[in-house]
Design a protein around this motif. Sequence first.
Motif, PDB file in Angstrom:
ATOM      1  N   ASP A 246       0.850  -1.187   0.000  1.00 17.01           N
ATOM      2  CA  ASP A 246       0.000   0.000   0.000  1.00 17.01           C
ATOM      3  C   ASP A 246       0.887   1.238   0.000  1.00 17.01           C
ATOM      4  O   ASP A 246       2.074   1.177   0.350  1.00 17.01           O
ATOM      5  CB  ASP A 246      -0.933   0.008   1.206  1.00 17.01           C
ATOM      6  CG  ASP A 246      -2.279   0.671   0.889  1.00 17.01           C
ATOM      7  OD1 ASP A 246      -2.310   1.523  -0.019  1.00 17.01           O
ATOM      8  OD2 ASP A 246      -3.270   0.335   1.551  1.00 17.01           O
ATOM      9  N   TYR A 247       0.289   2.358  -0.425  1.00 23.09           N
ATOM     10  CA  TYR A 247       1.041   3.586  -0.639  1.00 23.09           C
ATOM     11  C   TYR A 247       0.698   4.654   0.388  1.00 23.09           C
ATOM     12  O   TYR A 247      -0.452   4.798   0.794  1.00 23.09           O
ATOM     13  CB  TYR A 247       0.749   4.148  -2.039  1.00 23.09           C
ATOM     14  CG  TYR A 247       0.877   3.150  -3.158  1.00 23.09           C
ATOM     15  CD1 TYR A 247       2.044   2.417  -3.344  1.00 23.09           C
ATOM     16  CD2 TYR A 247      -0.182   2.933  -4.045  1.00 23.09           C
ATOM     17  CE1 TYR A 247       2.157   1.498  -4.367  1.00 23.09           C
ATOM     18  CE2 TYR A 247      -0.079   2.018  -5.081  1.00 23.09           C
ATOM     19  CZ  TYR A 247       1.094   1.300  -5.236  1.00 23.09           C
ATOM     20  OH  TYR A 247       1.206   0.391  -6.253  1.00 23.09           O
ATOM     21  N   ILE A 248       1.703   5.396   0.781  1.00 25.40           N
ATOM     22  CA  ILE A 248       1.524   6.597   1.582  1.00 25.40           C
ATOM     23  C   ILE A 248       1.480   7.774   0.597  1.00 25.40           C
ATOM     24  O   ILE A 248       2.329   7.858  -0.296  1.00 25.40           O
ATOM     25  CB  ILE A 248       2.708   6.785   2.554  1.00 25.40           C
ATOM     26  CG1 ILE A 248       2.844   5.570   3.480  1.00 25.40           C
ATOM     27  CG2 ILE A 248       2.578   8.063   3.348  1.00 25.40           C
ATOM     28  CD1 ILE A 248       4.112   5.571   4.310  1.00 25.40           C
ATOM     29  N   PRO A 249       0.477   8.676   0.674  1.00 26.14           N
ATOM     30  CA  PRO A 249      -0.447   8.907   1.791  1.00 26.14           C
ATOM     31  C   PRO A 249      -1.800   8.197   1.677  1.00 26.14           C
ATOM     32  O   PRO A 249      -2.602   8.298   2.599  1.00 26.14           O
ATOM     33  CB  PRO A 249      -0.652  10.417   1.746  1.00 26.14           C
ATOM     34  CG  PRO A 249      -0.591  10.739   0.277  1.00 26.14           C
ATOM     35  CD  PRO A 249       0.459   9.807  -0.290  1.00 26.14           C
ATOM     36  N   GLU A 250      -2.110   7.523   0.550  1.00 28.57           N
ATOM     37  CA  GLU A 250      -3.426   6.905   0.373  1.00 28.57           C
ATOM     38  C   GLU A 250      -3.782   5.981   1.532  1.00 28.57           C
ATOM     39  O   GLU A 250      -4.936   5.904   1.960  1.00 28.57           O
ATOM     40  CB  GLU A 250      -3.460   6.122  -0.948  1.00 28.57           C
ATOM     41  CG  GLU A 250      -4.757   5.379  -1.231  1.00 28.57           C
ATOM     42  CD  GLU A 250      -5.957   6.300  -1.428  1.00 28.57           C
ATOM     43  OE1 GLU A 250      -7.093   5.800  -1.309  1.00 28.57           O
ATOM     44  OE2 GLU A 250      -5.768   7.508  -1.692  1.00 28.57           O
ATOM     45  N   PHE A 251      -2.784   5.296   2.071  1.00 28.87           N
ATOM     46  CA  PHE A 251      -2.964   4.372   3.191  1.00 28.87           C
ATOM     47  C   PHE A 251      -3.741   5.012   4.346  1.00 28.87           C
ATOM     48  O   PHE A 251      -4.553   4.364   5.005  1.00 28.87           O
ATOM     49  CB  PHE A 251      -1.576   3.922   3.667  1.00 28.87           C
ATOM     50  CG  PHE A 251      -1.563   3.097   4.911  1.00 28.87           C
ATOM     51  CD1 PHE A 251      -1.706   1.715   4.854  1.00 28.87           C
ATOM     52  CD2 PHE A 251      -1.397   3.697   6.151  1.00 28.87           C
ATOM     53  CE1 PHE A 251      -1.684   0.949   6.008  1.00 28.87           C
ATOM     54  CE2 PHE A 251      -1.376   2.933   7.314  1.00 28.87           C
ATOM     55  CZ  PHE A 251      -1.519   1.554   7.237  1.00 28.87           C
ATOM     56  N   PHE A 252      -3.501   6.311   4.577  1.00 29.75           N
ATOM     57  CA  PHE A 252      -4.107   6.997   5.723  1.00 29.75           C
ATOM     58  C   PHE A 252      -5.578   7.337   5.507  1.00 29.75           C
ATOM     59  O   PHE A 252      -6.245   7.800   6.430  1.00 29.75           O
ATOM     60  CB  PHE A 252      -3.328   8.276   6.039  1.00 29.75           C
ATOM     61  CG  PHE A 252      -1.995   8.009   6.670  1.00 29.75           C
ATOM     62  CD1 PHE A 252      -1.880   7.811   8.035  1.00 29.75           C
ATOM     63  CD2 PHE A 252      -0.841   7.934   5.898  1.00 29.75           C
ATOM     64  CE1 PHE A 252      -0.657   7.555   8.621  1.00 29.75           C
ATOM     65  CE2 PHE A 252       0.389   7.677   6.478  1.00 29.75           C
ATOM     66  CZ  PHE A 252       0.486   7.482   7.847  1.00 29.75           C
ATOM     67  N   HIS A 253      -6.087   7.079   4.317  1.00 30.14           N
ATOM     68  CA  HIS A 253      -7.480   7.402   4.026  1.00 30.14           C
ATOM     69  C   HIS A 253      -8.371   6.166   3.998  1.00 30.14           C
ATOM     70  O   HIS A 253      -9.562   6.286   3.712  1.00 30.14           O
ATOM     71  CB  HIS A 253      -7.561   8.153   2.696  1.00 30.14           C
ATOM     72  CG  HIS A 253      -6.887   9.486   2.742  1.00 30.14           C
ATOM     73  ND1 HIS A 253      -7.537  10.641   3.118  1.00 30.14           N
ATOM     74  CD2 HIS A 253      -5.594   9.838   2.491  1.00 30.14           C
ATOM     75  CE1 HIS A 253      -6.689  11.648   3.076  1.00 30.14           C
ATOM     76  NE2 HIS A 253      -5.501  11.191   2.710  1.00 30.14           N
ATOM     77  N   ARG A 286       3.904  11.807   7.827  1.00 28.16           N
ATOM     78  CA  ARG A 286       3.106  10.595   7.678  1.00 28.16           C
ATOM     79  C   ARG A 286       3.901   9.340   8.007  1.00 28.16           C
ATOM     80  O   ARG A 286       3.367   8.380   8.577  1.00 28.16           O
ATOM     81  CB  ARG A 286       2.516  10.538   6.264  1.00 28.16           C
ATOM     82  CG  ARG A 286       1.330  11.495   6.116  1.00 28.16           C
ATOM     83  CD  ARG A 286       1.059  11.896   4.678  1.00 28.16           C
ATOM     84  NE  ARG A 286      -0.121  12.791   4.596  1.00 28.16           N
ATOM     85  CZ  ARG A 286      -0.102  14.072   4.889  1.00 28.16           C
ATOM     86  NH1 ARG A 286       1.021  14.644   5.301  1.00 28.16           N
ATOM     87  NH2 ARG A 286      -1.209  14.791   4.803  1.00 28.16           N
ATOM     88  N   TYR A 287       5.172   9.312   7.660  1.00 26.83           N
ATOM     89  CA  TYR A 287       6.015   8.184   8.060  1.00 26.83           C
ATOM     90  C   TYR A 287       6.104   8.094   9.584  1.00 26.83           C
ATOM     91  O   TYR A 287       5.978   7.007  10.168  1.00 26.83           O
ATOM     92  CB  TYR A 287       7.425   8.314   7.464  1.00 26.83           C
ATOM     93  CG  TYR A 287       7.608   7.617   6.141  1.00 26.83           C
ATOM     94  CD1 TYR A 287       7.689   6.220   6.070  1.00 26.83           C
ATOM     95  CD2 TYR A 287       7.711   8.333   4.958  1.00 26.83           C
ATOM     96  CE1 TYR A 287       7.865   5.574   4.853  1.00 26.83           C
ATOM     97  CE2 TYR A 287       7.886   7.682   3.731  1.00 26.83           C
ATOM     98  CZ  TYR A 287       7.963   6.300   3.703  1.00 26.83           C
ATOM     99  OH  TYR A 287       8.128   5.660   2.500  1.00 26.83           O
ATOM    100  N   SER A 288       6.311   9.232  10.238  1.00 20.99           N
ATOM    101  CA  SER A 288       6.405   9.246  11.704  1.00 20.99           C
ATOM    102  C   SER A 288       5.092   8.813  12.334  1.00 20.99           C
ATOM    103  O   SER A 288       5.072   8.053  13.315  1.00 20.99           O
ATOM    104  CB  SER A 288       6.783  10.653  12.190  1.00 20.99           C
ATOM    105  OG  SER A 288       8.018  11.066  11.661  1.00 20.99           O
ATOM    106  N   THR A 289       3.992   9.261  11.760  1.00 17.79           N
ATOM    107  CA  THR A 289       2.673   8.889  12.280  1.00 17.79           C
ATOM    108  C   THR A 289       2.415   7.403  12.098  1.00 17.79           C
ATOM    109  O   THR A 289       1.890   6.733  13.002  1.00 17.79           O
ATOM    110  CB  THR A 289       1.580   9.696  11.555  1.00 17.79           C
ATOM    111  OG1 THR A 289       1.807  11.092  11.769  1.00 17.79           O
ATOM    112  CG2 THR A 289       0.198   9.315  12.056  1.00 17.79           C
ATOM    113  N   LEU A 290       2.801   6.848  10.956  1.00 16.92           N
ATOM    114  CA  LEU A 290       2.595   5.417  10.709  1.00 16.92           C
ATOM    115  C   LEU A 290       3.360   4.586  11.727  1.00 16.92           C
ATOM    116  O   LEU A 290       2.826   3.607  12.282  1.00 16.92           O
ATOM    117  CB  LEU A 290       3.043   5.066   9.287  1.00 16.92           C
ATOM    118  CG  LEU A 290       2.972   3.583   8.904  1.00 16.92           C
ATOM    119  CD1 LEU A 290       1.571   3.035   9.080  1.00 16.92           C
ATOM    120  CD2 LEU A 290       3.465   3.392   7.466  1.00 16.92           C
ATOM    121  N   HIS A 291       4.600   4.958  11.979  1.00 19.52           N
ATOM    122  CA  HIS A 291       5.406   4.225  12.958  1.00 19.52           C
ATOM    123  C   HIS A 291       4.745   4.252  14.339  1.00 19.52           C
ATOM    124  O   HIS A 291       4.678   3.228  15.041  1.00 19.52           O
ATOM    125  CB  HIS A 291       6.813   4.819  13.020  1.00 19.52           C
ATOM    126  CG  HIS A 291       7.713   4.151  14.011  1.00 19.52           C
ATOM    127  ND1 HIS A 291       8.024   2.803  13.958  1.00 19.52           N
ATOM    128  CD2 HIS A 291       8.368   4.645  15.090  1.00 19.52           C
ATOM    129  CE1 HIS A 291       8.830   2.493  14.956  1.00 19.52           C
ATOM    130  NE2 HIS A 291       9.049   3.597  15.661  1.00 19.52           N
TER     131      HIS A 291
END
Length: 351
Positions: A246-253, A286-291
Motif C-alpha cells: 500500500d502507498y503513503i499517503p493513500e494508506f491513511f485514508h 506521515r512516516y512518523s505517524t505510521l510508525h
Amino acid sequence: MSTNHLLDNLDNINKIDVSNMSARISNITGMLTSALTTSLEFQDTNTPSDVILAGMGGSAIACDLLNDYLSGNPTIPITVIREPQLPYTPSSETLLVVNSFSGNTEETIAIFNKGYTYGCRMIVVSSGGTLEELAKSHNVPLIKMNIQGEPRSIVPYHFLLLIRLFDLLKLTTLSKSEIEDTLKSVSKCVTEYGLDVPIQDNLAKQIAIQLQDKFPCIYGGGLFKGLTLRWKTQINENSKSICLNDYIPEFFHNAIESVQKYELFNPNLFIVVIEPYENPEWLQKRYSTLHKILTDYGLSHNLIKSQFKSKMEQIMCMMNLSDYTSYYLGILKNVDPSSTEVIDSTKKIMS
C-alpha cells in the motif's frame, strides 16, 4: 560461519536454489555495467509531448521505478500501463515505449499493434521474440536487451536502460557521479546481504525470518512508491507467498482503519515500512505517524530507512534488499525461488 540455521548453511541453500538465482541477484553491478554499454541509437531524439510506458511483470516494475526516479521534476506527462489498452488516444508526438524482456508478452504485443495503428512514436525495449520481429518489420527503433535471467531478476538493468533513454530524450540528466556512487553502493549491499554473511550481520536474512509464517505487508511512499510493489511481487514470485502493498499517503485514508483489534488476523501480519533517505515535510510527518500507530496498536513491523542519498542509489539498493529478502524467504520455505510453475501453467491455459 554458523550452520545451525538454514540461512547460514550454504550447502543446503544451494540444494534448494537449483538454478543459482543468488548469483543473478548478486550480479547487480554487472547488470548495471551492461546497461551502460547497451546500444541506444535513434534518429529521432526530440523530446516527446507525453510518454506511455507499457509492460507487464518485471518490465512494468522498471517503468514504475523510472516514474518515481523522475518525480519532483515533471516536464511532460508520463503514464505506466499494464493492460492491452491504451489509456488515451496518442498523438503523433506521443512516445509509446513498449517493454517486454521476452518479447512474447501477449498484452505488450497488443499495445504495440495499437500504437502502430495510431501512428505515435514508438520504441521497443526487448531481448527478442515477436516484439523484435515487429520492430524490425515496422521500422520501429529497438533497444536490444543483451542479458540473461528472469524478467524480475534483470529489473535493475532494465531500469537503468530506461534512465539512459530518458537522458537521451532530454527528459532527465544522468550524471557520471550518480552512476559511480550507485555502483559503489550496490556493491556494498551485495557484500552485506550475500549468502556468506551470517544472520546476525545480514539485514535481508533477518527480515526474511521476521516474515516467515506471517502475512507480509509492505508500505511506503514518495521515491519508494513503486518499490512497495517491487517488494510485493518479489515475495509473490520468489517466496511463493501472498503479500499486500500500500502507498503513503493513500494508506491513511482507508487501510489505516484495519489496525484495530476488530481484525483478528492482525497478529499474523508483519509489516515492512520502506522509507527514503529524505522526504518532504508532509511525507515525513506521515512516516512518523505510521510508525507511532503501528507501535501503539502492537502490530509487528520493521521500519527500513535508506542510508543512501541519490535517487538511483536509493532505488537500486532498496530493490536489492527486496530481492535478497524474498530469496531467503523462499529458501526458508524449502522452495526453488526461481520457479514459476503456476504462472507458466496459467499462461498455457489462456493461450
